[in-house]
Motif scaffolding. Structure first.
Motif, PDB file in Angstrom:
ATOM      1  N   PRO A  19      -1.781   6.350  -6.186  1.00 44.29           N
ATOM      2  CA  PRO A  19      -2.044   7.728  -5.759  1.00 44.29           C
ATOM      3  C   PRO A  19      -1.208   8.726  -6.563  1.00 44.29           C
ATOM      4  CG  PRO A  19      -0.571   6.654  -4.223  1.00 44.29           C
ATOM      5  CD  PRO A  19      -0.999   5.593  -5.194  1.00 44.29           C
ATOM      6  N   THR A  20      -1.588   9.985  -6.509  1.00 48.81           N
ATOM      7  CA  THR A  20      -0.820  11.010  -7.207  1.00 48.81           C
ATOM      8  C   THR A  20       0.582  11.080  -6.627  1.00 48.81           C
ATOM      9  OG1 THR A  20      -1.770  12.644  -5.691  1.00 48.81           O
ATOM     10  CG2 THR A  20      -2.800  12.409  -7.866  1.00 48.81           C
ATOM     11  N   LEU A  21       1.537  11.433  -7.478  1.00 48.45           N
ATOM     12  CA  LEU A  21       2.946  11.311  -7.128  1.00 48.45           C
ATOM     13  C   LEU A  21       3.514  12.581  -6.484  1.00 48.45           C
ATOM     14  CD1 LEU A  21       5.570   9.580  -7.356  1.00 48.45           C
ATOM     15  CD2 LEU A  21       5.956  10.715  -9.569  1.00 48.45           C
ATOM     16  N   THR A  22       4.108  12.408  -5.312  1.00 45.54           N
ATOM     17  CA  THR A  22       4.904  13.480  -4.715  1.00 45.54           C
ATOM     18  C   THR A  22       6.193  13.600  -5.521  1.00 45.54           C
ATOM     19  OG1 THR A  22       4.031  13.161  -2.481  1.00 45.54           O
ATOM     20  CG2 THR A  22       6.200  14.192  -2.667  1.00 45.54           C
ATOM     21  N   THR A  23       6.576  14.832  -5.841  1.00 41.40           N
ATOM     22  CA  THR A  23       7.716  15.008  -6.738  1.00 41.40           C
ATOM     23  C   THR A  23       8.492  16.283  -6.435  1.00 41.40           C
ATOM     24  OG1 THR A  23       8.362  15.094  -9.085  1.00 41.40           O
ATOM     25  CG2 THR A  23       6.354  16.246  -8.470  1.00 41.40           C
ATOM     26  N   GLY A  58      -0.245  12.425  -2.997  1.00 39.94           N
ATOM     27  CA  GLY A  58      -0.743  11.250  -2.279  1.00 39.94           C
ATOM     28  C   GLY A  58       0.220  10.108  -2.072  1.00 39.94           C
ATOM     29  N   SER A  59       1.399  10.143  -2.700  1.00 36.57           N
ATOM     30  CA  SER A  59       2.291   8.974  -2.607  1.00 36.57           C
ATOM     31  C   SER A  59       3.213   9.011  -1.396  1.00 36.57           C
ATOM     32  CB  SER A  59       3.141   8.862  -3.891  1.00 36.57           C
ATOM     33  OG  SER A  59       4.031   9.951  -3.997  1.00 36.57           O
ATOM     34  N   THR A  60       3.097  10.034  -0.563  1.00 33.76           N
ATOM     35  CA  THR A  60       3.927  10.076   0.649  1.00 33.76           C
ATOM     36  C   THR A  60       3.059  10.271   1.886  1.00 33.76           C
ATOM     37  OG1 THR A  60       4.289  12.443   0.215  1.00 33.76           O
ATOM     38  CG2 THR A  60       6.047  10.940  -0.415  1.00 33.76           C
ATOM     39  N   GLY A 104       0.811  -1.209   0.000  1.00 35.60           N
ATOM     40  CA  GLY A 104       0.000   0.000   0.000  1.00 35.60           C
ATOM     41  C   GLY A 104       0.845   1.260   0.000  1.00 35.60           C
ATOM     42  N   VAL A 105       0.525   2.179  -0.918  1.00 37.67           N
ATOM     43  CA  VAL A 105       1.187   3.488  -0.982  1.00 37.67           C
ATOM     44  C   VAL A 105       0.136   4.559  -0.676  1.00 37.67           C
ATOM     45  CG1 VAL A 105       2.418   5.126  -2.482  1.00 37.67           C
ATOM     46  CG2 VAL A 105       2.832   2.663  -2.733  1.00 37.67           C
ATOM     47  N   PRO A 106       0.335   5.396   0.341  1.00 39.62           N
ATOM     48  CA  PRO A 106       1.567   5.584   1.118  1.00 39.62           C
ATOM     49  C   PRO A 106       1.551   4.881   2.477  1.00 39.62           C
ATOM     50  CG  PRO A 106       0.127   7.429   1.521  1.00 39.62           C
ATOM     51  CD  PRO A 106      -0.619   6.501   0.591  1.00 39.62           C
TER      52      PRO A 106
END
Length: 341
Positions: free
Chosen positions: A291-295, A336-338, A270-272
């Motif tokens: 999920p949407t990517l933290t970048t 959403g990825s963190t 599961g992420v995050p």
């Protein structure tokens, strides 16, 4: 067929000398023309339907009004926004763009440079495919490099503070409680990635910890973004299969980070909730993943615009030119990825 209006026709229409009319219509700046005289010429030209022959004018000035953009991977979503920034700025100066792609191939890159010389472009904006890229063939053609690498310190360069952006992302992960952070590098990034490993080691050292070498995930080289994605996903799958415990992954670009998201999803991680993932570049795909990517977002459009502006300056003032090195800051975009460990 109606005969095209000439400068001589405009001169007769406005009652001025052909030389004065030519200065106005050919945009010459060596001799100043009064504003009311300029307006008189332009009105007469419009009334008789005069159209400027830009090809002939450029030939007289020994200019093509073309600049080249050389990139390594036309499939990489990083480049469109950057090229748009170049094109928008160049349009303001009346320049057109020739776009060249080399697929990370040294030989093809040199062939593209040769093409630039054959077509006599006025300048070039180049994203070097390799540290060993040879620019000698370009002779006196003005060019700007899209890089922040110290390997090209002798040339004009513009790029993002990638190391600063990476540290920013690692600090956020550390703040969220992550201590076992894997580093994912490779893909189409043939350029030296060793600084990233040194950066994460340095970061861990400052936190009174040491970075385990076995958390450095490398993937093979891909000639396109799709190939890089596939190879990165395979590398992350193998890493997950090894059973090494991690709570976060920092990837050197968004394509690799999205590959990590896919591999985690396939594994049922599961992420995050169980794993945080951070990429770098800020491409559109990161906004539509789940999920949407933290970048770490780079200023692609601004870099393109600035590169174009500096190149124009270099074209117009080739003498007494001082080498420029411009580094723009990055921005961490949290999505959403963190999350907390």
């Amino acid at each position: 067929m109606m005969k095209k209006a000439t400068i001589l026709d405009v001169a007769k229409a406005c009652g001025l000398s052909q030389a004065t009319v030519a200065r106005v219509l050919n945009l010459q700046t060596d001799i100043q023309v009064k504003e009311n005289t300029r307006n008189k010429v332009l009105i007469a030209a419009e009334n008789i339907g005069y159209k400027r022959n830009t090809v002939a004018a450029n030939f007289r000035q020994q200019k093509t009004k073309n600049i080249a953009i050389s990139i390594a991977d036309i499939t990489n979503p990083f480049f469109p926004e950057l090229i748009k920034g170049v094109q928008t700025k160049m349009r303001d100066y009346g320049y057109s763009i020739v776009q060249l792609n080399n697929e990370w191939n040294k030989k093809l890159e040199q062939e593209n440079f040769n093409y630039m010389m054959q077509t006599r472009v006025d300048g070039a904006i180049i994203s070097p495919a390799h540290q060993e890229t040879n620019f000698e063939i370009l002779g006196n053609t003005p060019f700007i490099l899209l890089t922040n690498s110290n390997h090209f310190s002798a040339y004009d360069t513009i790029g993002n503070d990638s190391k600063g952006g990476m540290i920013m992302a690692l600090e956020k992960l550390f703040e969220l409680g992550h201590r076992k952070i894997a580093l994912l590098t490779g893909g189409s990034m043939i350029k030296d990635s060793s600084w990233r490993l040194e950066a994460i080691k340095e970061f861990y050292f400052k936190k009174n910890m040491s970075f385990p070498e076995d958390l450095n995930i490398k993937c093979d080289i891909g000639e396109s973004s799709l190939a890089s994605f596939s190879k990165a996903r395979s590398s992350v799958r193998n890493f997950f299969a090894s059973g090494k415990p991690i709570t976060a992954i920092f990837a050197s670009n968004d394509i690799l980070a999205i590959a990590a998201l896919h591999a985690a999803n396939e594994k049922g991680i599961g992420v995050p909730k169980e794993l945080s993932v951070v990429g770098m570049d800020g491409i559109l795909l990161g906004e539509i993943t789940y999920p949407t990517l933290t970048t770490v977002e780079k200023n692609r459009s601004e870099i393109g615009s600035l590169a174009a502006e500096i190149l124009i300056q270099k074209i117009n003032k080739p003498f007494k030119w001082q080498t420029k090195k411009i580094i723009l800051p990055c921005k961490l975009v949290e999505r959403g990825s963190t999350g907390p460990i």
